[in-house]
Design a protein around this motif. Structure first.
Motif, PDB file in Angstrom:
ATOM      1  N   UNK A 110      27.895  40.544  45.586  1.00  7.74           N
ATOM      2  CA  UNK A 110      29.270  40.278  45.016  1.00  7.74           C
ATOM      3  C   UNK A 110      29.731  40.325  44.023  1.00  7.74           C
ATOM      4  N   UNK A 111      28.484  40.166  43.317  1.00  7.74           N
ATOM      5  CA  UNK A 111      29.331  39.334  41.768  1.00  7.74           C
ATOM      6  C   UNK A 111      29.524  40.959  41.139  1.00  7.74           C
ATOM      7  N   UNK A 112      29.188  42.335  41.155  1.00  3.20           N
ATOM      8  CA  UNK A 112      29.354  43.663  40.767  1.00  3.20           C
ATOM      9  C   UNK A 112      30.722  43.625  41.365  1.00  3.20           C
ATOM     10  N   UNK A 113      30.081  44.010  42.900  1.00  2.00           N
ATOM     11  CA  UNK A 113      31.572  43.743  42.974  1.00  2.00           C
ATOM     12  C   UNK A 113      32.732  42.865  42.439  1.00  2.00           C
ATOM     13  N   UNK A 114      32.814  41.871  42.237  1.00  2.00           N
ATOM     14  CA  UNK A 114      33.248  41.210  42.077  1.00  2.00           C
ATOM     15  C   UNK A 114      34.056  41.711  40.618  1.00  2.00           C
ATOM     16  N   UNK A 115      33.264  42.222  39.914  1.00  4.14           N
ATOM     17  CA  UNK A 115      33.391  43.113  38.382  1.00  4.14           C
ATOM     18  C   UNK A 115      34.674  44.115  38.577  1.00  4.14           C
ATOM     19  N   UNK A 116      34.352  44.769  39.980  1.00  7.09           N
ATOM     20  CA  UNK A 116      34.954  46.170  39.580  1.00  7.09           C
ATOM     21  C   UNK A 116      36.489  45.340  40.284  1.00  7.09           C
ATOM     22  N   UNK A 117      36.584  44.166  41.358  1.00  7.79           N
ATOM     23  CA  UNK A 117      38.387  43.999  41.419  1.00  7.79           C
ATOM     24  C   UNK A 117      38.623  43.840  40.459  1.00  7.79           C
ATOM     25  N   UNK A 118      38.067  42.964  39.423  1.00  5.37           N
ATOM     26  CA  UNK A 118      39.102  42.147  37.835  1.00  5.37           C
ATOM     27  C   UNK A 118      39.377  43.712  37.344  1.00  5.37           C
ATOM     28  N   UNK A 119      37.986  44.393  37.256  1.00  5.19           N
ATOM     29  CA  UNK A 119      39.148  45.739  36.048  1.00  5.19           C
ATOM     30  C   UNK A 119      40.456  46.282  36.995  1.00  5.19           C
ATOM     31  N   UNK A 120      40.195  46.462  38.378  1.00  5.70           N
ATOM     32  CA  UNK A 120      41.502  47.330  38.824  1.00  5.70           C
ATOM     33  C   UNK A 120      42.668  46.746  38.677  1.00  5.70           C
TER      34      UNK A 120
END
Length: 594
Positions: free
Chosen positions: A494-504
């Motif tokens: 989820x840490x990496x997924x959170x970065x993807x969300x923040x980017x989008x």
């Protein structure tokens, strides 16, 4: 040149994407004869053309169903489009589609002139977009504004109804708000497709000669969007994690009734730092800010929904109890005639099987529900009744206990509406009609699973009660599996997924980090050993023995004891690994909050 798009407000519903060596061309194919959109593969710049260019090479062509937006990273830009869709029903008479597949096309030929460090970082960040392609629960409509509830749509003025859909949209629920900025700047209204993340489910059922249509819509707020352990509580502006607006719509013989509820994390500045323990400690940050943050949160709710009744379902003791105590204390500053607060210890009163005791909660909130009502439109679309307030429900994750509670409230409200329209008698309930009852349970169970999947990575716990009306041994086993899956996802994905969300979502702007050393390069000793395979094997071993114990003993208390012992042992072992070797998600470095 761009101004030619302004003359048409209608969204293109069918498109074709041409892939030329130096540019992408998006061509409308829905018979609208609109201009085609050209995107440079070098820098992502846009223009409009009336005819396709000649090309010495044969371009690749594919059908697409909408442009989600453009995202700029370190050196290149990336075009995001919908390549597959599925019609899932209608919202107030308009078709609603679910995104089945997203695809991202790079416009990064300028990378050829970038430094080695920039190329490396661009690759790292563009890798996050591969995760973004798998985003679940995205819905859209070419004809109506899915970001607005039926009541807000009904309240739109005539001038507002003439605006493009993106200009009517509620920014909180516009999932691709940030990604649309480039298209908005270029005045490309026919290409600007509003997308909502959440859930959309409906069913039709016959009651005698009457056919009832029931729809349930979830809209996730993007202001503090994210994953379960990585987004908790509120920010300094009062926006909370996992804030979801759930709208239940009933249609019958031309009448339309709508009822809105909301859920959201406890509106304090608090967090849980992922550290390989099963349940990391709750940490309240800047406690002195609590009254101001709570006040901002409820001021925003009052502006949007009217009166607010906050129902807090967390435990009275332990870490949850301390959070609830601070929440209740901060609420003393905002409680008024229009804002009420109630703590209901769900686990203490209902346990893990006696969810029928939610009737105790309902007795305490029924006066608010009856007084603030719901939206009711007659056959002519005229407002007969409106919703004047909203129930705000939370537990710790705002998933499992919350969904059970909201489904109970939604059931009561639907019965009110059916009695009002003469479909039900004074004492008649949904439970009196088994097929209707089953469909209603599945509706809310799917709703809960969809929201839970987006926030935690798994379906909702306690979903068997919502789906079947009772707890089952299979449901308890499934909850155990989902709990362990959440543990793994929280710690390793989820840490990496959170970065993807923040980017989008545009919450962060990428920049080159000075520290290019990854955590795995810094650690040694047990840290090198304490990795995903070891932690996962420990957890799965404990879960295996817990499952075997439950299957052998079914409802025998002794086997339940051993099952919990094995589950506890797996958590204890994982905690030991955590204490002797720190494990961190190897996450890209995002900087500069937007």
């Amino acid at each position: 040149m761009m101004e030619r798009a302004d003359s048409s407000k209608k969204l293109y519903s069918r498109l074709r994407l041409w892939e030329f060596p130096d540019q992408y061309i998006v061509e409308p194919t829905d018979g609208s004869c609109g201009s085609s959109l050209v995107i440079s593969r070098k820098d992502g710049s846009m223009s409009l053309i009336d005819e396709l260019p000649e090309s010495s090479s044969v371009p690749k062509v594919r059908p697409i169903f909408g442009v989600v937006g453009m995202l700029k990273l370190l050196a290149g830009s990336y075009l995001i489009v919908i390549t597959e869709r599925e019609c899932v029903g209608s919202y107030l008479g308009h078709p609603i589609f679910k995104v089945s597949s997203l695809k991202i096309f790079p416009c990064n030929h300028s990378l050829e002139n970038s430094t080695a460090e920039q190329k490396k970082m661009e690759t790292e960040f563009s890798g996050l977009l591969n995760i973004a392609e798998k985003t679940s629960g995205l819905y859209f409509s070419y004809e109506t504004n899915l970001t607005l509830s039926a009541q807000r749509l009904n309240d739109l003025g005539d001038e507002s109804k003439l605006l493009p859909l993106w200009r009517q949209a509620e920014p909180r629920f516009l999932w691709n708000n940030y990604m649309l900025e480039v298209l908005i700047d270029n005045k490309l209204d026919p290409y600007i497709l509003p997308v909502v993340q959440g859930s959309f489910n409906n069913f039709q059922a016959a009651i005698g000669k009457d056919v009832i249509d029931v729809t349930l819509v979830a809209r996730r707020c993007t202001r503090r969007n994210g994953t379960r352990m990585w987004r908790r509580g509120a920010d300094s502006d009062g926006y909370v994690a996992n804030f979801v607006e759930s709208e239940q719509i009933m249609q019958f013989n031309g009448f339309t009734a709508s009822f809105v509820q909301v859920r959201g994390s406890i509106p304090l500045l608090w967090e849980q730092i992922v550290d390989l323990t099963y349940k990391p400690k709750f940490q309240i940050v800047k406690l002195e800010e609590a009254p101001r943050v709570v006040e901002r949160h409820f001021l925003d709710l009052r502006k949007k929904y009217g009166a607010v009744f906050a129902v807090d379902l967390v435990n009275k003791h332990g870490g949850e109890g301390r959070l609830s105590e601070k929440y209740a204390g901060a609420m003393q500053h905002v409680v008024s005639d229009d804002v009420r607060y109630l703590h209901f210890d769900f686990h203490h009163i209902c346990g893990h099987v006696h969810f029928e005791r939610l009737s105790i909660l309902y007795e305490q909130i029924s006066d608010f529900i009856e007084r603030n009502g719901y939206l009711l439109l007659n056959e002519k679309g005229e407002k007969m009744k409106e919703q004047l307030g909203v129930l705000r429900t939370n537990c710790i994750d705002c998933l499992d206990r919350t969904n059970v509670t909201q489904s109970m409230i939604g059931r009561k409200m639907l019965e009110f509406q059916l009695r009002r329209l003469g479909v039900f008698g004074a004492e008649e309930t949904i439970s009196s009609h088994p097929k209707f009852d089953d469909s209603f349970k599945v509706l809310w169970a799917n709703h809960g699973d969809d929201i839970s999947l987006q926030y935690s990575g798994t379906g909702a716990l306690k979903g068997d009660f919502v789906r079947y009306g009772q707890r089952t041994i299979q449901g308890i086993l499934k909850d155990g599996w989902n709990a362990l899956a959440r543990y793994y996802l929280n710690n390793f994905c989820d840490g990496t997924k959170q970065d993807a969300i923040d980017l989008l979502q545009g919450h962060y702007i990428v920049s080159v980090s000075r520290d290019m050393t990854t955590p795995s390069q810094k650690g040694g000793g047990l840290e090198a050993v304490a990795s995903f395979p070891l932690a996962l094997s420990l957890v799965l071993t404990g879960f295996f023995f817990a499952t075997m114990s439950l299957r052998q003993g079914q409802y025998d208390l002794r086997h339940f004891f051993f099952s919990f012992m094995w589950a506890g042992l797996s958590v204890a072992l994982a905690a030991f690994v955590r204490a002797n070797g720190r494990i961190f998600c190897n996450r890209p470095r995002l900087h500069k909050p937007r």
